[in-house]
Scaffold this motif. Sequence first.
Motif, PDB file in Angstrom:
ATOM      1  N   LEU A  58       0.845  -1.169  -0.062  1.00  0.00           N
ATOM      2  CA  LEU A  58       0.006  -0.140   0.114  1.00  0.00           C
ATOM      3  C   LEU A  58       0.899   1.043  -0.198  1.00  0.00           C
ATOM      4  O   LEU A  58       0.732   2.045  -0.964  1.00  0.00           O
ATOM      5  CB  LEU A  58      -0.966  -0.087   1.329  1.00  0.00           C
ATOM      6  CG  LEU A  58      -2.187   1.014   1.090  1.00  0.00           C
ATOM      7  CD1 LEU A  58      -2.927   0.733  -0.318  1.00  0.00           C
ATOM      8  CD2 LEU A  58      -2.977   0.915   2.585  1.00  0.00           C
ATOM      9  N   ASN A  59       1.867   1.474   0.953  1.00  0.00           N
ATOM     10  CA  ASN A  59       2.543   2.716   1.129  1.00  0.00           C
ATOM     11  C   ASN A  59       4.103   2.236   1.026  1.00  0.00           C
ATOM     12  O   ASN A  59       4.684   3.261   0.977  1.00  0.00           O
ATOM     13  CB  ASN A  59       2.249   3.348   2.438  1.00  0.00           C
ATOM     14  CG  ASN A  59       0.998   3.848   2.465  1.00  0.00           C
ATOM     15  OD1 ASN A  59       0.429   4.537   1.490  1.00  0.00           O
ATOM     16  ND2 ASN A  59       0.148   3.620   3.417  1.00  0.00           N
ATOM     17  N   CYS A  60       4.507   0.916   1.145  1.00  0.00           N
ATOM     18  CA  CYS A  60       5.958   0.817   1.163  1.00  0.00           C
ATOM     19  C   CYS A  60       6.675   1.004  -0.103  1.00  0.00           C
ATOM     20  O   CYS A  60       6.032   0.731  -1.148  1.00  0.00           O
ATOM     21  CB  CYS A  60       5.968  -0.893   1.485  1.00  0.00           C
ATOM     22  SG  CYS A  60       5.403  -1.245   3.137  1.00  0.00           S
ATOM     23  N   LEU A  61       7.723   1.531   0.050  1.00  0.00           N
ATOM     24  CA  LEU A  61       8.577   1.949  -1.233  1.00  0.00           C
ATOM     25  C   LEU A  61       9.169   0.685  -2.052  1.00  0.00           C
ATOM     26  O   LEU A  61       9.003   0.942  -2.994  1.00  0.00           O
ATOM     27  CB  LEU A  61       9.696   2.988  -0.983  1.00  0.00           C
ATOM     28  CG  LEU A  61       9.214   4.255  -0.158  1.00  0.00           C
ATOM     29  CD1 LEU A  61      10.651   5.053   0.242  1.00  0.00           C
ATOM     30  CD2 LEU A  61       8.472   4.834  -1.196  1.00  0.00           C
ATOM     31  N   ASN A  62       9.671  -0.266  -1.285  1.00  0.00           N
ATOM     32  CA  ASN A  62      10.022  -1.512  -1.882  1.00  0.00           C
ATOM     33  C   ASN A  62       9.190  -2.463  -2.127  1.00  0.00           C
ATOM     34  O   ASN A  62       8.085  -2.531  -1.552  1.00  0.00           O
ATOM     35  CB  ASN A  62      11.198  -2.035  -0.995  1.00  0.00           C
ATOM     36  CG  ASN A  62      12.475  -1.089  -0.640  1.00  0.00           C
ATOM     37  OD1 ASN A  62      12.740  -0.414  -1.559  1.00  0.00           O
ATOM     38  ND2 ASN A  62      12.982  -1.263   0.553  1.00  0.00           N
ATOM     39  N   GLN A  98       0.864 -11.071   4.241  1.00  0.00           N
ATOM     40  CA  GLN A  98       0.094 -10.028   3.748  1.00  0.00           C
ATOM     41  C   GLN A  98      -1.460 -10.520   3.463  1.00  0.00           C
ATOM     42  O   GLN A  98      -1.456 -11.696   3.106  1.00  0.00           O
ATOM     43  CB  GLN A  98       0.508  -9.500   2.402  1.00  0.00           C
ATOM     44  CG  GLN A  98      -0.394  -8.176   1.997  1.00  0.00           C
ATOM     45  CD  GLN A  98       0.368  -7.269   0.815  1.00  0.00           C
ATOM     46  OE1 GLN A  98       1.475  -6.850   0.902  1.00  0.00           O
ATOM     47  NE2 GLN A  98      -0.340  -6.908  -0.070  1.00  0.00           N
ATOM     48  N   LEU A  99      -2.581  -9.685   3.923  1.00  0.00           N
ATOM     49  CA  LEU A  99      -3.989 -10.024   3.884  1.00  0.00           C
ATOM     50  C   LEU A  99      -4.697  -9.344   2.656  1.00  0.00           C
ATOM     51  O   LEU A  99      -4.406  -8.042   2.710  1.00  0.00           O
ATOM     52  CB  LEU A  99      -4.651  -9.877   5.238  1.00  0.00           C
ATOM     53  CG  LEU A  99      -6.099 -10.219   5.499  1.00  0.00           C
ATOM     54  CD1 LEU A  99      -6.130 -11.789   5.230  1.00  0.00           C
ATOM     55  CD2 LEU A  99      -6.465  -9.565   6.769  1.00  0.00           C
ATOM     56  N   PHE A 100      -5.543 -10.089   2.016  1.00  0.00           N
ATOM     57  CA  PHE A 100      -6.122  -9.482   0.836  1.00  0.00           C
ATOM     58  C   PHE A 100      -7.521  -9.817   0.953  1.00  0.00           C
ATOM     59  O   PHE A 100      -8.137 -10.789   1.441  1.00  0.00           O
ATOM     60  CB  PHE A 100      -5.657 -10.074  -0.323  1.00  0.00           C
ATOM     61  CG  PHE A 100      -4.289 -10.207  -0.680  1.00  0.00           C
ATOM     62  CD1 PHE A 100      -3.742  -8.908  -1.482  1.00  0.00           C
ATOM     63  CD2 PHE A 100      -3.408 -10.921  -0.167  1.00  0.00           C
ATOM     64  CE1 PHE A 100      -2.373  -9.119  -1.682  1.00  0.00           C
ATOM     65  CE2 PHE A 100      -2.019 -11.195  -0.547  1.00  0.00           C
ATOM     66  CZ  PHE A 100      -1.566 -10.154  -1.237  1.00  0.00           C
ATOM     67  N   PRO A 106     -11.393 -11.474  -9.145  1.00  0.00           N
ATOM     68  CA  PRO A 106     -10.513 -12.576  -9.375  1.00  0.00           C
ATOM     69  C   PRO A 106      -9.299 -12.770  -8.604  1.00  0.00           C
ATOM     70  O   PRO A 106      -8.620 -11.946  -8.385  1.00  0.00           O
ATOM     71  CB  PRO A 106     -10.111 -12.293 -10.960  1.00  0.00           C
ATOM     72  CG  PRO A 106     -11.206 -11.373 -11.414  1.00  0.00           C
ATOM     73  CD  PRO A 106     -11.292 -10.451 -10.180  1.00  0.00           C
ATOM     74  N   ILE A 107      -9.061 -13.986  -7.984  1.00  0.00           N
ATOM     75  CA  ILE A 107      -8.145 -13.940  -7.067  1.00  0.00           C
ATOM     76  C   ILE A 107      -6.719 -13.709  -7.554  1.00  0.00           C
ATOM     77  O   ILE A 107      -5.626 -13.379  -6.580  1.00  0.00           O
ATOM     78  CB  ILE A 107      -8.110 -15.361  -6.455  1.00  0.00           C
ATOM     79  CG1 ILE A 107      -7.877 -16.490  -7.401  1.00  0.00           C
ATOM     80  CG2 ILE A 107      -9.353 -15.533  -5.414  1.00  0.00           C
ATOM     81  CD1 ILE A 107      -8.057 -17.963  -6.679  1.00  0.00           C
ATOM     82  N   ASN A 108      -6.384 -13.913  -8.699  1.00  0.00           N
ATOM     83  CA  ASN A 108      -5.274 -13.563  -9.365  1.00  0.00           C
ATOM     84  C   ASN A 108      -4.889 -11.937  -9.106  1.00  0.00           C
ATOM     85  O   ASN A 108      -3.474 -11.442  -9.362  1.00  0.00           O
ATOM     86  CB  ASN A 108      -4.889 -14.033 -10.731  1.00  0.00           C
ATOM     87  CG  ASN A 108      -4.523 -15.290 -10.670  1.00  0.00           C
ATOM     88  OD1 ASN A 108      -3.953 -15.864  -9.966  1.00  0.00           O
ATOM     89  ND2 ASN A 108      -4.844 -16.330 -11.714  1.00  0.00           N
ATOM     90  N   GLN A 109      -5.669 -11.311  -8.845  1.00  0.00           N
ATOM     91  CA  GLN A 109      -5.533  -9.760  -8.990  1.00  0.00           C
ATOM     92  C   GLN A 109      -4.661  -9.282  -7.707  1.00  0.00           C
ATOM     93  O   GLN A 109      -4.285  -8.437  -7.543  1.00  0.00           O
ATOM     94  CB  GLN A 109      -6.810  -8.877  -8.929  1.00  0.00           C
ATOM     95  CG  GLN A 109      -7.413  -8.815 -10.381  1.00  0.00           C
ATOM     96  CD  GLN A 109      -8.295  -7.712 -10.355  1.00  0.00           C
ATOM     97  OE1 GLN A 109      -8.479  -6.776  -9.576  1.00  0.00           O
ATOM     98  NE2 GLN A 109      -9.028  -7.866 -11.593  1.00  0.00           N
ATOM     99  N   ASN A 113      -3.315  -5.690  -7.877  1.00  0.00           N
ATOM    100  CA  ASN A 113      -4.269  -4.497  -7.520  1.00  0.00           C
ATOM    101  C   ASN A 113      -4.086  -4.151  -6.128  1.00  0.00           C
ATOM    102  O   ASN A 113      -4.380  -5.003  -5.184  1.00  0.00           O
ATOM    103  CB  ASN A 113      -5.841  -5.317  -7.730  1.00  0.00           C
ATOM    104  CG  ASN A 113      -6.875  -4.353  -7.464  1.00  0.00           C
ATOM    105  OD1 ASN A 113      -6.709  -3.419  -7.169  1.00  0.00           O
ATOM    106  ND2 ASN A 113      -8.224  -4.708  -7.740  1.00  0.00           N
ATOM    107  N   LYS A 114      -3.975  -2.987  -5.954  1.00  0.00           N
ATOM    108  CA  LYS A 114      -3.607  -2.524  -4.376  1.00  0.00           C
ATOM    109  C   LYS A 114      -4.795  -2.484  -3.659  1.00  0.00           C
ATOM    110  O   LYS A 114      -4.791  -2.446  -2.415  1.00  0.00           O
ATOM    111  CB  LYS A 114      -2.892  -0.936  -4.562  1.00  0.00           C
ATOM    112  CG  LYS A 114      -1.299  -1.179  -5.038  1.00  0.00           C
ATOM    113  CD  LYS A 114      -0.888   0.137  -4.836  1.00  0.00           C
ATOM    114  CE  LYS A 114       0.635   0.354  -4.965  1.00  0.00           C
ATOM    115  NZ  LYS A 114       1.429   1.556  -4.584  1.00  0.00           N
TER     116      LYS A 114
END
Length: 672
Positions: A58-62, A98-100, A106-109, A113-114
């Motif tokens: 979301l906000n991490c640079l790397n 990481q939680l989505f 579609p789960i491959n996003q 997809n941020k």
Amino acid sequence: MKYVLLPLLMLFVTAPLCAQITCTTKGQNPETAFPVCGTEKFTQSSVPICGGKDIPGLNCLNQHTDKNPFWYKFTCFRTGTLGFIITPHDLGEDYDWQLFDVTNYPINQVYTNKQLFVAANWSGEYGLTGASFQGQAHEVCDGFGQPLFSSMPTIQQGHNYLLLISHFSDSQSGYDLEFKGGTASITDPLVPAIQQVIYDCAAPALRVKLNKRVQCNSLAANGSDFTLTGGGAAGITGATGINCNSGFDMDSIVLTLSAPLPAGSYSLALKAGTDGNSLLDACETAGGGSGVPPTPFTVAQQFPSLPDHILPVGCQPDQVQLVLSQPVRCSSIAANGSDFTISGSTPVTVQNAAGGSCAGGLTDTITLRLSGVINTAGAYQVALRTGSDGNTLLSECWQPTPAGASLPFTTSDTVNADFSYTLTLDCTYDTVTLTHNGNNGVNSWQWSSDGAPFSTEQNPVKVYTVFGLHTIKLVVSNGVCSDSADTSIELINELDAAFSASADILCPTDVVSFANESTGYHITGYVWNFGNGIITSTPAPMPQSYPQLKEERDYTVSLIVQNDMNCFDTATRVIKVVPSCYIDVPTAFSPNGDGVNDYLYPLNGYKAVDLRFSVYNRLGQLVFETNDWQRKWDGTVGGRPQGVGTYVWMLTYTHRETGQHVFKKGVATLVR
């Protein structure tokens, strides 16, 4: 991807493992994620090395990657905070997560997809990690010194989630995953139960739909997790979970049966199978039980496939195609044709039988190969019987076609297009009367002459005005069988009078020869009229001469020929006789329009070929030129009259008969 300072040797060893490696173990891709709930601790004993796909934060640079991943899926059943702990089996190793929220996506996003981001922790520290009250932020970026716990995110009831656990350390040591500390519920309170049962008569089998997803490994392969009531002789012999080859859970099962089910009412219930359990959901909740009633279902009456019709039978058939009311099993068709008998006007037997395309093992069309060709008209009947394979035809639902079911068909006679004709010859046209017998039900006639159609009648008349050789063709049909025949007819009364002359223009003392070129059959007479008072009847006349006159005169020569049918034909030709053939040019001309010497041109150029006549003025300029001796100069250039005076002319030509080349030159005076 973690950015940490490591010794040079460690970088050299681990760099190849950072490259993207396709994950093939179930659970290491979003599509095959483990189903989990909030009441169980989940242990992963080892972690295969793979992965390397980018994971958007979301906000991490790397940019982070799913290194050596495992994926977990769950649904929120009560809104609240989500707490969980990941405990490495080796506390000296680094685990990230990481939680989505993948609801309606579609789960491959998860790779692109941020908007699917819920929470994450990519700390470079070792040991326990997760989401708890200790955490200060939903997103912890990579690097040393970063906290190992993120704050507990709020998840929504009815939403679906994916949890990625990424093993940054390059070992295969595992971990434990436990959900605790939060207020949300990810445990489905619904007890596994049968929602719907559909009977598949083709297999035969039962297709079972559950009210929720259950673990694939909780299904007994022998079908002992189910009880069928009312099945009679049929029993459950096996069970297969749908999509269990590529995942860990399922909500549909196929139960194979030992025999087809007769029409009637049945019920299916869950119970503990021979594997010691009933169907289990992700939280190990067992399905069935005394409080869950059996699920009823009905098997409708199944009907056999019956002969429906026979496709149109062609001419001289050696096969019959039978169409059925519904598909039958191709395996139930005896290849030797013994399922069928044929009776009728002539003896014929079925030599072999085969289904149509047999797509999916079924066909609604059967081709019967006959022992011979049927050449004559007749009535026949195809009847079914029990074949050498021990059965008649079996429908998709295993219903046998009753023996004795039959269909009729008819055949047509072959036809013959041979025809006869009579010929009537005449001087100007010939008549051919054509006749066909129309036998064996012929009802169509197509006549053509020299490739051009001319009649559809049975006995037409064809009139020819062009004599010689003609080809007549007939195509006949009785609606099933057809045939064609043709014959050549020579009309021998052709008569064409023709002759040639050795010359069309005669100079004084010239004679002309005539050659007879008439064509036709049985020419019996010739009459020549040369126009000079001489008439003869010989086919090859003598050369003719004509009187020398002071002016030109045309004589018409005619030839009349006659054949043995008393037909006549006439050819004519005009011979011009001129008073002089001496070629010369006048010494003067006066182009004043009085009709006397108005033009300058070569006179009497009847026998000149390759002629060229040129006129020049006093300055040597060309004022007129022609290759036609009868084209005359009128004393103008470009429409403008030229002045009086002397003009030089030149004339060249070749004498047609002697071949002599002639050149003449002189002057002529233009007088006004």
